[in-house]
Design a protein around this motif. Structure first.
Motif, short mmCIF file in Angstrom:
data_model
loop_
_atom_site.label_atom_id
_atom_site.label_comp_id
_atom_site.label_asym_id
_atom_site.label_seq_id
_atom_site.Cartn_x
_atom_site.Cartn_y
_atom_site.Cartn_z
N ASP A 136 5.65 -9.68 -12.34
CA ASP A 136 5.04 -9.21 -11.15
C ASP A 136 5.69 -8.65 -10.43
OD1 ASP A 136 3.34 -8.31 -10.29
OD2 ASP A 136 2.31 -10.21 -9.32
N GLY A 137 5.62 -6.76 -10.46
CA GLY A 137 6.57 -6.01 -9.44
C GLY A 137 5.97 -6.68 -8.30
N MET A 138 6.49 -6.49 -7.24
CA MET A 138 6.38 -7.11 -5.58
C MET A 138 5.54 -6.19 -5.32
SD MET A 138 9.58 -8.71 -4.63
CE MET A 138 9.28 -9.30 -3.19
N GLY A 139 4.03 -6.32 -4.71
CA GLY A 139 3.21 -4.94 -4.87
C GLY A 139 4.13 -4.18 -3.07
N GLY A 140 3.95 -3.50 -2.92
CA GLY A 140 4.58 -2.69 -1.73
C GLY A 140 5.70 -2.28 -2.14
N HIS A 141 6.63 -2.92 -2.35
CA HIS A 141 7.89 -2.30 -2.91
C HIS A 141 8.10 -0.83 -3.63
CE1 HIS A 141 8.95 -6.09 -0.79
NE2 HIS A 141 10.09 -6.05 -0.88
N VAL A 142 8.82 -0.20 -3.15
CA VAL A 142 8.85 0.93 -4.42
C VAL A 142 9.79 0.51 -5.25
CG1 VAL A 142 10.49 3.61 -4.28
CG2 VAL A 142 9.62 2.74 -2.41
N GLY A 143 8.79 1.23 -6.90
CA GLY A 143 9.96 0.69 -8.18
C GLY A 143 8.99 -0.62 -8.32
N GLY A 144 7.32 -0.97 -7.90
CA GLY A 144 7.56 -2.26 -8.80
C GLY A 144 8.06 -2.48 -10.19
N GLU A 145 7.16 -1.65 -10.27
CA GLU A 145 7.10 -1.37 -12.67
C GLU A 145 8.90 -0.74 -12.83
OE1 GLU A 145 6.47 3.10 -10.67
OE2 GLU A 145 6.33 1.19 -10.30
#
Length: 449
Positions: free
Chosen positions: A40-49
């Motif tokens: 799970d990409g960390m929400g709010g961080h650039v480039g989570g996906e």
């Protein structure tokens, strides 16, 4: 009917920051290995996906193709560390991605054992016999808030609405990993394993259990679809991305030991039926090796040589032949050689001048040495010596010439003195070889002989 499936929804977000990977040896074989990875990409961080995709792909690639660890837990941990390193390398290459990260749950099913590595707050559940519980650790701040609830420091309602409840205490950021959950559990027929991202927590534990049980006879993909439909039906504002992976353990399976596995798990456990065959085959092979080694090293014991008898000369009298010592030529297994060190000027005198009827034995005279009296026995004449190995041995004294008719014989005192100086005869079996040696023919020293 599928045993493994994975599905996801976007929720109320603009982009999908969840990623997952499924690797199985054989979809049709209920006993084959299964690898499930979700991030799970960390929400709010650039480039989570990007972070979640990099971690899932690198984790699966290392585990299936690169790993050298034989133990499942060691391989899971090494794969997680490799994925974190790949994430750090990607951040170093693209500075605009600095600050991206993700959670990770990597699960391997081998035979009837489920093992996992977990970093972050993405949950893993096990449903068995009407019960559902979380099996992996929660590395969010909410887990610490629940500890406070159990200690009476705050209420459940306060923990559920705490503004920092979703903050993570551990995640993959390309740097050192603070917390890692590494564990395993035995599976039973009928177990259902659920891996998910935290978007599934829109459902309570009871609601999630209901969706699993209502799909008890359905395939794994149907269970995943029902869970995601229930999440969307909640209509939660700002619903997070949600990913659900389902594995249904329907039978006791055993991977084919003789067939290649996509997981290359050379350290997998063997079935109980195989273990006796392995030990039996090993014992037979060991016995064959020992028998072969004994046969190769076994040698025949050489027979002891017989001592050749030397007949007395025809002219020797019966008394003289009975009393004089017998010289042994070539006794034992070794050869007898005369020491060839210089003894001065030598003269060979022929005994025929004394009127012997038979061929006399020669006598030796050397300068600077005491000469034998012609009227005495030649038992005091010079003795040749022989070498054997590194030592020197005296030979028995030279045969005396036959007694001349009317010539006086040496008295008993002289014969006794000569007998003391004579070297005793050696055993016919003693030679330049070490006594009693059955496995080598190396020459030994006189002390050994």
């Amino acid at each position: 009917m599928s045993r493994v499936a994975g599905k996801q929804i976007l929720g109320r977000r603009d982009k999908q920051e969840d990623s997952f990977v499924l690797k199985f040896q054989d979809q049709a074989d209920p006993g084959s290995d299964v690898l499930m990875v979700v991030a799970d990409g960390m929400g709010g961080h650039v480039g989570g996906e990007i972070a979640s995709q990099v971690v899932c792909d690198s984790f699966a690639d290392y585990f299936v193709r690169r790993a050298t660890e034989h133990r499942t837990k060691n391989r899971l941990q090494a794969a997680a560390e490799f994925a974190n390193k790949c994430l750090g390398s990607r951040i170093a290459e693209e500075r605009e991605l600095k600050g991206m990260g993700c959670t990770l749950v990597g699960v391997l099913k081998v035979e009837n054992r489920l093992s996992w590595v977990s970093i972050g707050d993405s949950p893993a559940y096990l449903h068995r016999a009407g019960r559902l519980w979380r099996i992996n650790a929660d590395h969010s701040l909410y887990a610490e808030l629940l500890e406070g609830v159990r200690a009476g420091k705050l209420t459940q309602e306060e923990a559920d609405v705490h503004p920092k409840r979703h903050a993570l205490r551990s995640a993959l950021l390309g740097t050192e990993i603070p917390l890692v959950d590494l564990n395993s559990i035995d599976l039973q027929p009928g177990d259902c394993v659920i891996l998910a991202t935290d978007g599934v927590e829109t459902l309570s534990l009871q609601e999630l259990q209901h969706q699993i049980e209502r799909s008890a006879n359905a395939a794994a993909d149907a269970v995943a679809a029902n869970i995601l439909a229930a999440v969307e039906a909640k209509g939660k504002p700002r619903q997070d991305n949600t990913t659900v992976l389902v594995y249904k353990h329907t039978a006791f399976g055993q991977p084919g030991l003789l067939e290649p596995t996509g997981m290359n798990m050379s350290g997998r456990r063997f079935s109980a039926a195989i273990v006796p065959l392995i030990f039996g085959g090993s014992a037979i092979a060991l016995g064959a090796v020992l028998v072969l080694a004994y046969a190769l090293n076994r040698k025949e014991v050489p027979p002891l040589p017989t001592e050749p008898a030397i007949a007395p000369t025809a002219a020797a009298s019966e008394d003289t032949a009975r009393n004089r010592p017998i010289e042994r030529v070539g006794g034992g297994g070794g050869s007898v050689g005369i020491e060839d060190e210089p003894l001065g000027r030598r003269e060979i005198t022929d005994g025929s001048s004394q009127g012997e009827s038979a061929d006399p034995q020669p006598s030796v005279a050397a300068e600077g040495l005491p000469q034998a009296n012609p009227d005495e026995s030649t038992t005091n004449s010079l003795r040749p010596r022989r070498r054997s190995g590194s030592g020197v041995f005296s030979l028995p004294q030279i045969l005396p010439p036959a007694a001349k008719s009317g010539q006086p014989q040496a008295d008993e005192g002289e014969q006794g003195q000569d007998a003391e100086r004579a070297v005793p005869e050696q055993d016919a079996g003693v030679s330049g070889e070490c006594p009693g040696s059955l496995f080598s023919a190396e020459t030994c020293t006189p002390e050994q002989a």
